[in-house]
Design a protein around this motif. Sequence first.
Motif, short mmCIF file in Angstrom:
data_model
loop_
_atom_site.label_atom_id
_atom_site.label_comp_id
_atom_site.label_asym_id
_atom_site.label_seq_id
_atom_site.Cartn_x
_atom_site.Cartn_y
_atom_site.Cartn_z
N ASN A 1 0.82 -1.33 0.03
CA ASN A 1 -0.18 0.03 0.15
C ASN A 1 0.66 1.32 -0.02
O ASN A 1 1.84 1.40 0.89
CB ASN A 1 -0.84 0.10 1.23
CG ASN A 1 -1.91 1.23 1.24
OD1 ASN A 1 -1.81 2.36 0.59
ND2 ASN A 1 -3.07 0.66 2.07
N THR B 1 0.66 5.13 0.43
CA THR B 1 -0.19 6.03 1.03
C THR B 1 -0.08 7.42 0.42
O THR B 1 -1.13 8.21 0.53
CB THR B 1 0.33 6.37 2.52
OG1 THR B 1 1.28 7.00 2.62
CG2 THR B 1 0.22 5.04 3.21
N SER C 1 1.89 9.72 1.08
CA SER C 1 2.56 10.78 1.98
C SER C 1 3.61 10.11 2.74
O SER C 1 3.74 9.09 3.15
CB SER C 1 1.45 11.32 2.69
OG SER C 1 1.93 12.13 3.69
N ALA D 1 2.10 11.52 7.22
CA ALA D 1 0.47 11.08 7.44
C ALA D 1 0.30 9.87 8.28
O ALA D 1 0.34 8.94 7.63
CB ALA D 1 -0.35 11.23 6.27
N ASP E 1 -1.65 9.15 10.45
CA ASP E 1 -3.10 8.59 10.41
C ASP E 1 -3.18 7.52 9.13
O ASP E 1 -3.98 6.36 9.37
CB ASP E 1 -4.10 9.45 10.40
CG ASP E 1 -3.96 10.49 9.01
OD1 ASP E 1 -3.14 10.66 8.54
OD2 ASP E 1 -5.16 11.10 8.69
N GLN E 2 -2.55 7.85 8.00
CA GLN E 2 -2.68 7.00 6.71
C GLN E 2 -1.89 5.63 7.03
O GLN E 2 -2.41 4.59 6.57
CB GLN E 2 -2.30 7.69 5.56
CG GLN E 2 -3.36 8.94 5.16
CD GLN E 2 -3.01 9.55 3.94
OE1 GLN E 2 -2.53 9.03 3.11
NE2 GLN E 2 -3.24 10.79 3.91
N GLY E 3 -0.74 5.80 7.67
CA GLY E 3 0.12 4.82 7.94
C GLY E 3 -0.51 3.81 8.83
O GLY E 3 -0.75 2.29 8.56
N LYS E 4 -1.28 4.32 10.04
CA LYS E 4 -1.86 3.63 10.78
C LYS E 4 -3.22 2.80 10.16
O LYS E 4 -3.49 1.52 10.38
CB LYS E 4 -2.57 4.32 11.99
CG LYS E 4 -3.30 3.48 12.81
CD LYS E 4 -3.61 4.52 14.14
CE LYS E 4 -4.12 3.78 15.44
NZ LYS E 4 -5.03 2.74 15.40
N ALA E 5 -3.90 3.24 9.11
CA ALA E 5 -5.10 2.98 8.72
C ALA E 5 -4.52 1.69 7.73
O ALA E 5 -5.31 0.60 7.56
CB ALA E 5 -5.77 3.83 7.63
N ALA E 6 -3.47 1.89 6.84
CA ALA E 6 -2.90 0.80 6.14
C ALA E 6 -2.51 -0.23 6.60
O ALA E 6 -2.64 -1.54 6.30
CB ALA E 6 -1.73 1.47 5.25
N THR F 1 -5.52 -2.42 8.05
CA THR F 1 -6.04 -3.26 7.11
C THR F 1 -5.13 -4.72 6.79
O THR F 1 -5.80 -5.77 6.81
CB THR F 1 -6.03 -2.46 5.70
OG1 THR F 1 -7.18 -1.39 6.23
CG2 THR F 1 -6.61 -3.41 4.73
N THR G 1 4.91 8.90 7.81
CA THR G 1 3.67 8.03 7.94
C THR G 1 4.00 6.81 8.81
O THR G 1 2.94 6.11 9.06
CB THR G 1 3.43 7.80 6.17
OG1 THR G 1 3.22 9.00 5.84
CG2 THR G 1 2.06 6.90 6.19
#
Length: 360
Positions: free
Chosen positions: A216, A218, A220, A223, A225-230, A233, A249
Amino acid sequence: MKKWLSLTMIFTLAATMLAACGGGNAEQPADETPAAEQPAAETPAAETPAAEQPAKSDIKIGMVTDFGGVNDNSFNQSAWEGLKAFGDASGIEYNYLQSAQDSDYIPNLNQFVQEGWDLIWGIGFLLQDAMLEVANQNPDAKFAIIDGVVDAPNVASVTFKEHEGAFLVGVVAGLMTESNKIGFVGGIDIPVIQRFEAGFREGIKAVNPDAEVIENYTGSFAAADQGKAAAATMYNQGADIIFHAAGATGDGVFNEAQEQKAAGKNVWVIGVDKDQSITFGNEITLTSMMKRVDQAMQTVSQSLVDGSFTPGIVNLGIAENGVGLPENNPNVPADVLAKVQEFSDKIKNGEIVVPETPVE
């Protein structure tokens, strides 16, 4: 373009300098304010014997970050720690300008030029075009860039063979995964990050061709928050190890791993650029892919002080001690480390050539 110094000489010098500096700053978080606003050394002068204090130098070396910033626990921070360690040891003046967005690169580089700084660093591939423009407009100024190649007669370009170091942590992940699902979280999809992914995939495949790699990007480097979300998942899909090459990230990847561990899952993160167990702990950091940006910063900066600064390109991999694993890997068994060494030797002697893009 001619070669800048021999690779062996570069890292022999870097190792000597790092020892002279004590290496202490490499394990400390970066300061949150520019160095010019702080004392030049962390120990008050009164407490340090005069013989141990470096002579004050008129040389000034500046550094422009990308938008990850000097507290990204990764790439920019490693560069800043290297420059700071060198500055404290040598007595030069040093400082940084932090970029919040792409449009800050040229103004920040130009600010150092206009103030007469002797060497101006750009940290990251994203500064490549901006540095080329500023370097061409200021032929008497000296520049250096990490992770970019700037074809100008006044720029030293330092690149790394990230794919070689990533291959080695791929070997670790491939041998240690229990689920046979492994994640890769990238920042912006650019060649340098693709090299991380390519090497990681090849290292896994060399020891565990049945393992699945989930990736994935991201988009950025700043970020979390985007690293955490990836990461959430990937872990929820069954991945038990994630390697990130995403700057700040990646902090989010570690944050998610901490939560997953607290919930009873046996998951790990492989850090990047520096030994990230120092920041995030051995409980979730399996190992890290070291990229010795700090040493490169010190070596090139020393060449300026010595009067031997020469523009050109250098590319640092396993053979040049530019990439690899940390010295200490308490979570990696001895047999796995032995396998890592075996593959490291094969890469060093040319028996294995690691691809630089995932499609090779």
